[in-house]
Design a protein around this motif. Structure first.
Motif, short mmCIF file in Angstrom:
data_model
loop_
_atom_site.label_atom_id
_atom_site.label_comp_id
_atom_site.label_asym_id
_atom_site.label_seq_id
_atom_site.Cartn_x
_atom_site.Cartn_y
_atom_site.Cartn_z
N GLU A 1 0.83 -1.21 0.00
CA GLU A 1 0.00 0.00 0.00
C GLU A 1 0.87 1.26 0.00
O GLU A 1 0.60 2.20 -0.75
CB GLU A 1 -0.91 0.01 1.22
N SER B 1 0.93 3.93 -2.95
CA SER B 1 0.51 5.28 -2.57
C SER B 1 1.58 6.30 -2.93
O SER B 1 1.27 7.40 -3.37
CB SER B 1 0.22 5.35 -1.07
N TYR C 1 -3.40 -3.14 -5.10
CA TYR C 1 -3.39 -1.71 -4.79
C TYR C 1 -3.26 -0.86 -6.05
O TYR C 1 -3.79 0.24 -6.11
CB TYR C 1 -2.27 -1.37 -3.79
N TYR D 1 -6.81 -0.77 -7.21
CA TYR D 1 -7.68 -0.05 -6.27
C TYR D 1 -7.42 1.46 -6.28
O TYR D 1 -8.36 2.25 -6.30
CB TYR D 1 -7.47 -0.60 -4.86
N LEU D 2 -6.16 1.84 -6.27
CA LEU D 2 -5.82 3.25 -6.13
C LEU D 2 -5.85 4.05 -7.44
O LEU D 2 -5.97 5.26 -7.41
CB LEU D 2 -4.42 3.40 -5.52
#
Length: 163
Positions: free
Chosen positions: A43, A47, A154, A157-158
């Motif tokens: 993550e 990020s 991720y 998702y992101l």
């Protein structure tokens, strides 16, 4: 006689250069242990990568690396995982070690070929160092595989997929 002295001098100069090379060689990706909480690590990696591009029109983050590119790495690791998940030994099968080394080579090649898209992902995720840290441990490989899955998740998702 002159030939022997040439060989002797040439050998000395080769040794001098090879020892200088050995001293200056630096491991760009030293072996590292995967963090215990590899999902959180994934993550954090994704990020930090998503901060680079934000599309105001869609309101989503975009990544330079595509989902299909990351999934191609996961596919290679999946071939190893299928074999190793059913085994009970503590060490990786010899063929799995070979495939893992091929994955490492592929990651380096892709990072060199796509410096803008792939290289930041490879460096930020530390995949090369984590692969080196696996050694021959089956357990460490399975954790690495799950980390790679978390990176794909991720990424999806992101951000917006650029398939």
């Amino acid at each position: 006689m002159a030939y022997n002295s040439y060989q002797s001098n040439n050998y000395k100069s080769q040794n001098r250069y090879s020892s200088q090379f050995q001293q200056s060689t630096v491991d760009l990706h030293p072996p590292r242990e995967l963090p215990k909480d590899y999902v959180k690590a994934a993550e954090e990696v994704m990020s930090s990568l998503k901060i680079r591009k934000y599309d105001k029109k869609t309101g989503k983050y975009t990544f330079d690396i595509t989902t299909s590119k990351i999934r191609s790495f996961l596919s290679i690791a999946n071939d190893i995982y299928i074999v190793e998940n059913s085994r009970k030994e503590d060490t990786l099968h010899e063929e799995s070690i070979h495939k893992l080394n091929m994955l490492r080579i592929r990651l380096l090649y892709e990072a060199g070929r796509f410096e803008k898209e792939v290289k930041p992902f490879i460096e930020e995720s530390q995949l090369i160092s984590y692969i080196k840290g696996i050694g021959t441990s089956r357990k460490k490989f399975i954790e690495f595989f799950r980390y790679l899955e978390a990176l794909v998740a991720y990424h999806r998702y992101l951000g917006e997929s650029k398939l």
